[in-house]
Enzyme design. Structure first.
Site, PDB file in Angstrom:
ATOM      1  N   ARG A   1      84.314 -30.789  20.595  1.00 43.32           N
ATOM      2  CA  ARG A   1      84.224 -30.410  21.979  1.00 43.32           C
ATOM      3  C   ARG A   1      85.349 -29.734  22.437  1.00 43.32           C
ATOM      4  O   ARG A   1      86.393 -29.780  22.215  1.00 43.32           O
ATOM      5  CB  ARG A   1      84.336 -31.985  22.789  1.00 43.32           C
ATOM      6  CG  ARG A   1      85.781 -32.447  22.599  1.00 43.32           C
ATOM      7  CD  ARG A   1      85.722 -33.917  23.068  1.00 43.32           C
ATOM      8  NE  ARG A   1      84.675 -34.893  22.435  1.00 43.32           N
ATOM      9  CZ  ARG A   1      84.956 -36.116  22.200  1.00 43.32           C
ATOM     10  NH1 ARG A   1      85.810 -36.659  22.872  1.00 43.32           N
ATOM     11  NH2 ARG A   1      83.983 -36.841  21.486  1.00 43.32           N
TER      12      ARG A   1
ATOM     13  N   ARG B   1      82.490 -42.865  13.373  1.00 42.34           N
ATOM     14  CA  ARG B   1      83.918 -42.910  13.933  1.00 42.34           C
ATOM     15  C   ARG B   1      84.269 -44.201  14.622  1.00 42.34           C
ATOM     16  O   ARG B   1      83.718 -44.620  15.346  1.00 42.34           O
ATOM     17  CB  ARG B   1      84.025 -41.613  14.907  1.00 42.34           C
ATOM     18  CG  ARG B   1      83.979 -40.369  14.356  1.00 42.34           C
ATOM     19  CD  ARG B   1      84.126 -39.031  15.369  1.00 42.34           C
ATOM     20  NE  ARG B   1      84.100 -37.951  14.525  1.00 42.34           N
ATOM     21  CZ  ARG B   1      83.565 -36.788  15.019  1.00 42.34           C
ATOM     22  NH1 ARG B   1      83.135 -36.727  16.202  1.00 42.34           N
ATOM     23  NH2 ARG B   1      83.723 -35.809  14.103  1.00 42.34           N
TER      24      ARG B   1
ATOM     25  N   SER C   1      85.785 -34.446  16.939  1.00 44.07           N
ATOM     26  CA  SER C   1      84.654 -33.632  17.603  1.00 44.07           C
ATOM     27  C   SER C   1      84.844 -32.233  17.704  1.00 44.07           C
ATOM     28  O   SER C   1      85.922 -31.522  17.757  1.00 44.07           O
ATOM     29  CB  SER C   1      84.389 -34.343  19.018  1.00 44.07           C
ATOM     30  OG  SER C   1      85.173 -33.446  19.903  1.00 44.07           O
TER      31      SER C   1
ATOM     32  N   ASP D   1      78.288 -29.318  17.537  1.00 42.67           N
ATOM     33  CA  ASP D   1      78.781 -30.610  17.637  1.00 42.67           C
ATOM     34  C   ASP D   1      79.189 -30.906  16.083  1.00 42.67           C
ATOM     35  O   ASP D   1      78.844 -30.317  15.127  1.00 42.67           O
ATOM     36  CB  ASP D   1      77.233 -31.458  17.666  1.00 42.67           C
ATOM     37  CG  ASP D   1      77.658 -32.935  17.643  1.00 42.67           C
ATOM     38  OD1 ASP D   1      77.560 -33.742  18.623  1.00 42.67           O
ATOM     39  OD2 ASP D   1      78.107 -33.555  16.537  1.00 42.67           O
TER      40      ASP D   1
ATOM     41  N   ASP E   1      70.669 -35.658  23.842  1.00 46.65           N
ATOM     42  CA  ASP E   1      70.993 -36.714  23.281  1.00 46.65           C
ATOM     43  C   ASP E   1      72.318 -37.690  23.486  1.00 46.65           C
ATOM     44  O   ASP E   1      72.041 -38.720  23.371  1.00 46.65           O
ATOM     45  CB  ASP E   1      70.910 -36.547  21.623  1.00 46.65           C
ATOM     46  CG  ASP E   1      71.846 -35.553  21.310  1.00 46.65           C
ATOM     47  OD1 ASP E   1      72.699 -35.021  22.036  1.00 46.65           O
ATOM     48  OD2 ASP E   1      71.763 -35.166  20.247  1.00 46.65           O
ATOM     49  N   HIS E   2      73.212 -37.043  24.239  1.00 42.15           N
ATOM     50  CA  HIS E   2      74.511 -37.709  24.372  1.00 42.15           C
ATOM     51  C   HIS E   2      74.550 -38.361  25.624  1.00 42.15           C
ATOM     52  O   HIS E   2      74.787 -39.475  25.790  1.00 42.15           O
ATOM     53  CB  HIS E   2      75.656 -36.541  24.346  1.00 42.15           C
ATOM     54  CG  HIS E   2      76.186 -36.336  22.951  1.00 42.15           C
ATOM     55  ND1 HIS E   2      75.115 -35.540  21.984  1.00 42.15           N
ATOM     56  CD2 HIS E   2      77.167 -36.466  22.443  1.00 42.15           C
ATOM     57  CE1 HIS E   2      75.750 -35.462  20.567  1.00 42.15           C
ATOM     58  NE2 HIS E   2      76.899 -36.233  20.894  1.00 42.15           N
TER      59      HIS E   2
HETATM   60  C1  MIC Z   1      81.138 -37.099  18.636  1.00 35.26           C
HETATM   61  O1  MIC Z   1      80.638 -37.398  17.860  1.00 35.26           O
HETATM   62  O2  MIC Z   1      82.234 -37.178  18.895  1.00 35.26           O
HETATM   63  C2  MIC Z   1      80.356 -35.874  19.630  1.00 35.26           C
HETATM   64  C3  MIC Z   1      80.390 -36.435  20.855  1.00 35.26           C
HETATM   65  O3  MIC Z   1      78.931 -35.908  19.140  1.00 35.26           O
HETATM   66  C4  MIC Z   1      81.133 -34.613  19.584  1.00 35.26           C
HETATM   67  C5  MIC Z   1      80.542 -33.527  20.638  1.00 35.26           C
HETATM   68  C6  MIC Z   1      81.019 -33.665  22.006  1.00 35.26           C
HETATM   69  O4  MIC Z   1      82.040 -34.282  22.064  1.00 35.26           O
HETATM   70  O5  MIC Z   1      80.192 -33.348  22.678  1.00 35.26           O
HETATM   71  C7  MIC Z   1      81.234 -34.138  18.292  1.00 35.26           C
HETATM   72  O6  MIC Z   1      81.226 -34.568  17.321  1.00 35.26           O
HETATM   73  O7  MIC Z   1      81.392 -32.815  18.062  1.00 35.26           O
HETATM   74 FE1  SF4 Z   2      75.845 -38.442  18.894  1.00 32.45          FE
HETATM   75 FE2  SF4 Z   2      78.416 -37.526  17.886  1.00 32.45          FE
HETATM   76 FE3  SF4 Z   2      77.491 -40.177  17.754  1.00 32.45          FE
HETATM   77 FE4  SF4 Z   2      76.453 -38.324  16.058  1.00 32.45          FE
HETATM   78  S1  SF4 Z   2      78.473 -38.934  15.909  1.00 32.45           S
HETATM   79  S2  SF4 Z   2      75.412 -40.085  17.288  1.00 32.45           S
HETATM   80  S3  SF4 Z   2      76.309 -36.774  17.480  1.00 32.45           S
HETATM   81  S4  SF4 Z   2      77.966 -39.092  19.616  1.00 32.45           S
END
Ligand code: MIC
Ligand code: SF4
Length: 642
Positions: free
Chosen positions: A535, A379, A533, A119, A64-65
């Site tokens: 990550r 975010r 996140s 995630d 999905d990313h």
């Molecule tokens: C995000 O919302 O920052 C992400 C991208 O979903 C991350 C995961 C990632 O960095 O792949 C998260 O929330 O953990």
């Molecule tokens: Fe995707 Fe993270 Fe954004 Fe949710 S917050 S839509 S999991 S990138």
């Protein structure tokens, strides 16, 4: 004494430890989820464990990313993920099937179960009464292998809701209010539990909006009871058999109670650059808007998008801005296509994007320079949109539509009558986007493209650490600062040497050069270091550059765990004022650190440049000490550690 929701689920899953605040506990994980941007690392780590099959009740791999395919990289990773899933007993949700959290809620979540996801927004599952937590990919790999999840028993905070939401006031406004009250570090070391008579007025998807953004509080997870509304939702999803009621006992105890009267709530908005920078929408008027983005795992349910369509009906998106809409799942996308809501959005001039994270993670739709972007997302950290100087605001889909129509940040109550949404009693359930694992796993060949580089492994911790402070940061540094995302960098997630070139890229473009020239070193941070996140790249890539220790005023939960998992020593100042006694470029030494932490004795850092000793603390369990000394969790498990 009765139990709260968290205690009920934890006690049913406790593997080791005592369920008392601050105690080290380990819990059994029933389900896992991964997404593609963290999943490749997680599955490389799972493969390295040499198991034949996952040991959880259910594991799902979502794509999905990394959806833009501007080169071969993302497409290669998708193929790898599909083949790994098929071989090891994991369900695979294809690109286009939707955002992991939304799809998991719709198709797999079960009240009372535990879910660990790579995630940070995995706690979305709390909307259905799950104990759903975000973690680094390695912890998720361990859980897939049947290993327990280790954590300190959190405090439990109750948000007591009374009253009923007024027109144009939404679930998003509830969680923005909680963020305003508790701040982005208010949830650290805590589980946030919702209760009170106000809960009954919230649907599962509204609850999921709230538990989703519990991640922004830094909370371990957020949980709602499972009740009649949950039952209705599960019936709609044709999963009535998965329903189980769950509520806190009447005499349950909480460490803190926050009361919110929904009758008094107004539309709220988080200003740049933090989700807790919350004000009333009506006091943010006359700010011209360049972009509006509706969607993300926070606000892209069927109810959200039908409301958006109803508000846009017969209107046009303001000519001064661009408005995108991304449905959260294929299920939602099909439903709005069938009932005409999609037509209303297109007619209004919205730009429709496929089901996925999209603009939320800067995967396309970066706004113009200096733009004001109003988003229904979770975010608004600097640079996350893909445009360094963009000003991102977070608000409900209703407030987003008000901005899209008027061209300014506008209180949605000015739009007039609040439309009544008739949600369908039945919905088309089509799981063709979810592929079950192979019946003959032996025949599945794992497909590895050139984008997938071998996993770097750390060396065991040397007896004495010595090096320079490569960077000194302020408070609330996010993982988006440490390891930025966006369309250019995200495709490198499976290639640590390549992605390591971008560590701290937008904070200090010389960081990587400095780290390489010094052969590694240390970082000094403020409060809540590593929020955001899950990550693990924010630990793994700095580890690859030789980072050995991070010394802060305090850490965010998941990043702290990731540092330990990759053998980077996390330390905190015994006296936060000592933060001022160390500067970038100072040379530090930790004599015999490896032996000292093994005994649990007091530790201090020698600032050789300033000729002073700085007392520090390390609140690690004995297992974590062993992991750091081994140079990370992989080395530790290879050495026979559990
Ligand atoms: C995000 O919302 O920052 C992400 C991208 O979903 C991350 C995961 C990632 O960095 O792949 C998260 O929330 O953990
Ligand atoms: Fe995707 Fe993270 Fe954004 Fe949710 S917050 S839509 S999991 S990138």
């Amino acid at each position: 004494m009765g139990l709260n929701l968290a205690e009920k689920i934890i006690s049913a899953h406790l593997v080791t430890g005592k369920m008392e605040t601050g105690e080290d506990i380990a819990i059994k994980i029933d389900q896992t989820l991964t997404q593609d941007a963290t999943g490749t690392m997680s599955y490389l780590q799972f493969e390295a464990m040499g198991l034949k099959k996952i040991k959880t009740e259910l594991s799902v791999s979502y794509v999905d990313h990394n959806m833009l395919q501007s080169g071969f990289e993302n497409a290669d990773d998708h193929r790898y993920l599909q083949s790994v899933a098929s071989k090891y007993g994991i369900y695979f949700s294809r690109p286009g099937n939707g955002i992991c959290h939304q799809v998991h809620l719709e198709r797999f979540g079960i009240p009372g179960k535990t879910l660990l996801g790579s995630d940070s927004h995995t706690p979305t599952g709390g909307g259905i009464g799950m104990m759903a937590m975000g973690a680094g990919g390695l912890d998720v790999a361990v859980a897939m292998g049947g290993g327990a999840f280790y954590l300190k028993m959190p405090e439990v905070v109750k948000i007591h809701l009374t009253g009923k939401l007024k027109s144009f006031v939404t679930a998003k406004d509830i969680i923005l209010e909680v963020l305003r009250i508790l701040s982005v570090k208010g949830g650290v070391g805590r589980i946030v539990e919702y209760g009170g008579p106000g809960v009954k007025c919230l649907s599962v998807t509204q609850r999921a909006t709230i538990t989703n953004m519990g991640a922004e509080l830094g909370a371990t997870c957020s949980i709602f009871p499972s009740d009649e509304n949950t039952k209705e939702y599960m019936k709609l999803q044709k999963r009535a058999k998965d329903y189980a009621p769950l509520e806190a006992d009447g005499d349950a105890k909480y460490d803190k109670i926050v009361k919110i009267d929904l009758n008094r709530l107004e539309p709220l908005i988080a200003k740049p650059h933090s989700p807790d920078n919350v004000i009333k929408v009506k006091s943010a008027k006359k700010i011209k808007v360049d972009q509006v983005c509706i969607g993300s795992c926070t606000n892209s349910s069927l109810a959200d998008l039908m409301m958006v369509a109803a508000l846009l009906k017969g209107k046009k998106v303001h000519t001064g801005l661009s408005c995108t809409i991304s449905p959260g799942s294929k299920q939602v996308f099909e439903a709005i296509a069938e009932n005409g809501a999609l037509t209303q959005m297109i007619a209004a001039g919205a730009r429709i994007i496929e089901s996925g994270c999209g603009p939320c993670i800067g995967m396309g739709q970066a706004p113009n320079s200096g733009a004001v972007s109003v988003r229904s997302f979770n975010r608004n950290f600097p640079g996350r949109s893909g445009t360094k100087d963009a000003q991102v605001y977070l608000a409900s889909p209703e407030t987003c539509v008000a901005a899209a129509i008027t061209g300014f940040i506008t209180d949605p109550r000015e739009l007039g009558r609040y439309p009544k949404i008739n949600l369908p009693k039945k919905i088309k359930i089509d799981d063709s986007g979810i592929l079950p694992p192979a019946k003959t796993p032996g025949k599945v060949k794992i497909q590895r493209g050139p984008n997938i580089a071998p996993l770097p492994i750390n060396e065991p911790m040397p007896s004495t650490l010595k090096g320079v402070v490569l960077l000194k940061t302020g408070d609330n540094i996010t993982t988006d600062h440490i390891m930025p995302a966006g369309a250019k960098i995200l495709p490198l997630r499976s290639n640590i040497p390549a992605i390591a070139e971008y560590v701290y890229h937008f904070v200090d473009v010389d960081f990587v050069g400095r780290a390489k020239a010094a052969g590694g070193g240390f970082i000094i941070g403020g409060d809540n270091y590593g929020q955001g996140s899950s990550r693990e790249h924010a630990a793994l890539a700095p580890m690859y550059l030789g980072l050995k220790m991070v010394l802060t005023k305090s850490f965010a939960r998941i990043h702290l765990a990731n540092l330990i998992n990759f053998g980077i020593m996390p330390l905190t100042f015994a006296n936060p004022k000592d933060y001022d006694r160390v500067d970038q470029g100072d040379e530090l030494q930790l004599p015999m650190v490896s032996d000292i932490i093994a005994t649990g004795a007091d530790l201090s850092v020698k600032n050789l440049t300033k000729k002073i000793d700085i007392p520090v603390t390390y609140s690690l369990t004995s297992r974590q000490v062993a992991i750091v000394r081994a140079g990370g969790l992989l080395n530790y498990t290879r050495g026979g550690g559990k």
